[in-house]
Design an enzyme around this catalytic site. Sequence first.
Site, PDB file in Angstrom:
ATOM      1  N   ASN A 139       0.833  -1.212   0.000  1.00  0.00           N
ATOM      2  CA  ASN A 139       0.000   0.000   0.000  1.00  0.00           C
ATOM      3  C   ASN A 139       0.869   1.264   0.000  1.00  0.00           C
ATOM      4  OD1 ASN A 139      -2.343  -1.606   0.275  1.00  0.00           O
ATOM      5  ND2 ASN A 139      -2.010  -1.709   2.488  1.00  0.00           N
ATOM      6  N   HIS A 141     -13.741  -1.342   6.250  1.00  0.00           N
ATOM      7  CA  HIS A 141     -12.610  -2.024   6.873  1.00  0.00           C
ATOM      8  C   HIS A 141     -12.952  -2.562   8.274  1.00  0.00           C
ATOM      9  CE1 HIS A 141      -8.504  -2.000   8.794  1.00  0.00           C
ATOM     10  NE2 HIS A 141      -8.186  -2.495   7.618  1.00  0.00           N
ATOM     11  N   GLU A 176     -15.696   4.329   3.392  1.00  0.00           N
ATOM     12  CA  GLU A 176     -14.356   4.592   2.863  1.00  0.00           C
ATOM     13  C   GLU A 176     -14.522   5.379   1.575  1.00  0.00           C
ATOM     14  OE1 GLU A 176     -12.053   0.902   2.496  1.00  0.00           O
ATOM     15  OE2 GLU A 176     -12.971   0.251   4.363  1.00  0.00           O
ATOM     16  N   SER A 213     -10.793  -0.621   0.206  1.00  0.00           N
ATOM     17  CA  SER A 213      -9.469  -1.244   0.313  1.00  0.00           C
ATOM     18  C   SER A 213      -9.322  -2.542  -0.457  1.00  0.00           C
ATOM     19  CB  SER A 213      -9.141  -1.482   1.784  1.00  0.00           C
ATOM     20  OG  SER A 213     -10.106  -2.334   2.379  1.00  0.00           O
ATOM     21  N   ASP A 271     -13.288   7.426   5.707  1.00  0.00           N
ATOM     22  CA  ASP A 271     -11.954   6.844   5.874  1.00  0.00           C
ATOM     23  C   ASP A 271     -11.234   6.900   4.525  1.00  0.00           C
ATOM     24  OD1 ASP A 271      -9.734   5.284   6.270  1.00  0.00           O
ATOM     25  OD2 ASP A 271     -10.797   3.543   7.087  1.00  0.00           O
ATOM     26  N   HIS A 294      -6.838   4.722   1.814  1.00  0.00           N
ATOM     27  CA  HIS A 294      -6.164   4.385   0.554  1.00  0.00           C
ATOM     28  C   HIS A 294      -6.135   5.543  -0.433  1.00  0.00           C
ATOM     29  CE1 HIS A 294      -5.639   0.150   1.548  1.00  0.00           C
ATOM     30  NE2 HIS A 294      -6.757   0.330   2.245  1.00  0.00           N
ATOM     31  N   LYS A 354       0.199   4.150   4.598  1.00  0.00           N
ATOM     32  CA  LYS A 354       0.009   3.718   3.205  1.00  0.00           C
ATOM     33  C   LYS A 354       0.745   4.696   2.293  1.00  0.00           C
ATOM     34  CE  LYS A 354      -3.560   0.751   4.691  1.00  0.00           C
ATOM     35  NZ  LYS A 354      -4.859   0.645   5.322  1.00  0.00           N
TER      36      LYS A 354
HETATM   37  C1  LIG Z   1      -5.285  -0.061   6.578  1.00  0.00           C
HETATM   38  C2  LIG Z   1      -6.626   0.486   6.884  1.00  0.00           C
HETATM   39  C3  LIG Z   1      -6.952   0.962   8.147  1.00  0.00           C
HETATM   40  C4  LIG Z   1      -6.050   0.766   9.336  1.00  0.00           C
HETATM   41  O1  LIG Z   1      -4.927   1.557   9.248  1.00  0.00           O
HETATM   42  P1  LIG Z   1      -3.568   1.064   9.968  1.00  0.00           P
HETATM   43  O2  LIG Z   1      -2.780   2.303  10.071  1.00  0.00           O
HETATM   44  O3  LIG Z   1      -2.980   0.049   9.062  1.00  0.00           O
HETATM   45  O4  LIG Z   1      -3.953   0.511  11.282  1.00  0.00           O
HETATM   46  C5  LIG Z   1      -8.169   1.571   8.320  1.00  0.00           C
HETATM   47  N1  LIG Z   1      -9.049   1.686   7.313  1.00  0.00           N
HETATM   48  C6  LIG Z   1      -8.771   1.207   6.085  1.00  0.00           C
HETATM   49  C7  LIG Z   1      -9.777   1.352   5.003  1.00  0.00           C
HETATM   50  C8  LIG Z   1      -7.563   0.596   5.841  1.00  0.00           C
HETATM   51  O5  LIG Z   1      -7.307   0.085   4.650  1.00  0.00           O
END
Ligand SMILES: *Cc1c(COP(=O)(O)O)cnc(C)c1O
Length: 420
Positions: free
Chosen positions: A48, A134, A200, A204, A229, A232, A263
Site C-alpha cells: 500500500n 474495513h 471509505e 481497500s 476513511d 487508501h 500507506k
Molecule cells: C489499513 C486500513 C486501516 C487501518 O490503518 P492502519 O494504520 O494500518 O492501522 C483503516 N481503514 C482502512 C480502510 C484501511 O485500509
Amino acid sequence: MKPIDEELSWDLTRLSENGLYRELRRVDSAQTPHIQIHGEPFLNFSSNDYLGLANDPLLKVAAMKAVEKYGAGAGASRLISGSLAPHHELDETIAAFKGVEAALSFSTGYAAALGTICALLDKRDVIVIDRLVHASIVDAARLCGAKLRVFGHNDMNDLEDILGWADRRRTEFLSSVCPSSSGPGVQVIRRRPRVLIVTESLFSMDGDFAPLCDLIALKEKFGAWLMVDEAHATGLYGAHRRGVAEGLGVASQVEIQMGTLGKALGASGGFIAGSRTLIDYLVNSARTFIFSTAPAPAAAAAATAGIHLIQSQEGEIRRERLFDLIAQLKSGWAGFEPKPSELPSPILPLLIGDETEAVQAAGALRAQGIFIPAIRYPTVARGKARLRLTLTAAHTPSGVARLLVALNNLKLLPEHGKTD
Ligand SMILES: *Cc1c(COP(=O)(O)O)cnc(C)c1O
C-alpha cells in the site's frame, strides 16, 4: 500436547481444510517493488506504499534525526509526558495538509477508527456503515454500543431507508423526553441521539469509490454526521492530494476525515482531521489515544516528512507516474473492468471466488517471480477470494509489462476482474 494447544490446533486444522490458514512470510528487504522472501527475489504488487515513500531517503533521514534528538521511544502516553515535539509537528502538518482546523494522530489507523467512533457514540445512537468497510470500522461499530445498521455497498437507496428509520427513531425519542418524567430534584440531561454514517472513499479490497456527493446529500437531508476513511486515497486525489473528498470539492462537508500514515504517506500511524472542537473532544475521550503510549518519535517524524513530500512538486510527479502505470496495466489486461467515469485506482482486485483456487493462483504467480497474496475470508466475504493487486509509483513500465506476461500465463477468465 496441553489441552489449550489441542483445542486450538483443532481450530487451525479446520482453517486449513477451508483454504483459510494464514502464515507470515518473512521479507528480508525494505518495502519496495523488489523484495526478498526466504532469499528469493520477487516483484512485489501487494504493497500500500502507493507513492513509494516507505523507503525514501527523505523519510529515513527524518526518522533518524528524530531518534537522535528524541530517542527510540516516547516513554508515556501523549496526555502524560509523551507528547513530544515530533507529535505536535505531525498533528499541525496533517491539519495544514488536509486544510482543516485541527488534526490528531494515533499510533495506527485501526486505533484512530476505534477511538473516534467509540468516543462519539454510545447506546443512544445509531451507526450506519457500508457493507464493505474495513475491519477497524466494523469493530468500532460493535464496540461503541450504538445500534448498528449496514447498507449495501454504495447502495444509496438502502442508506436512505436506514436514515429514514434512524430519523423516526430519533423523533420518537425526543418526543418521549418530557420534563415530568424526571423525579423531583433529578436533573436529567439527555442529548439528542446521534446518527453517524461511516464509509471509505476508496475501498481497500475492491478498489472502487464511494459516491461521496450522494452520501453528503443524504446525511444533510437527515441531519446525520459523516465519517470518511481515506486510508487508501490520502496522497492520491485532489489538487493538493488530500483525498477523494478534496477531489470532489466536498471535504468541508465531511464532519470526520480519517486517514492512515502507513500507506501512501510511507510511515505508520493514523489520523483524524476536522474541527478544533472535534479534536479537543477526541483528546479528552478517545480511549485508544488516552490509554496508549505515544508513537515512536521516528514514526511521527517520518510521517511529517512524507506529508511534506506529498505536498511538494515531487508528490505530483509520483502521482502522475502511478496513474500512468495504472493506465498501462488496465490497457494490457482484459480482466479489469475499466469504469470510465471513475478515478484511476491503484487497487486492482482479480476476483477468483474459491479460497483454495485463489491460494493456488497466488502460488502460480510466485512461481513466475510475482508476489500478489490471495485475500480471503474474513478480510473479504466467503466465496469472494481474490488476488489484490496494487501498483505504486516505485514500479516501472517494464515491471508492469512483466506482470502482464505473468497474468496472461495464468489464463484467468476475463470475468475474474469483476468483483460483483
Ligand atoms: C489499513 C486500513 C486501516 C487501518 O490503518 P492502519 O494504520 O494500518 O492501522 C483503516 N481503514 C482502512 C480502510 C484501511 O485500509
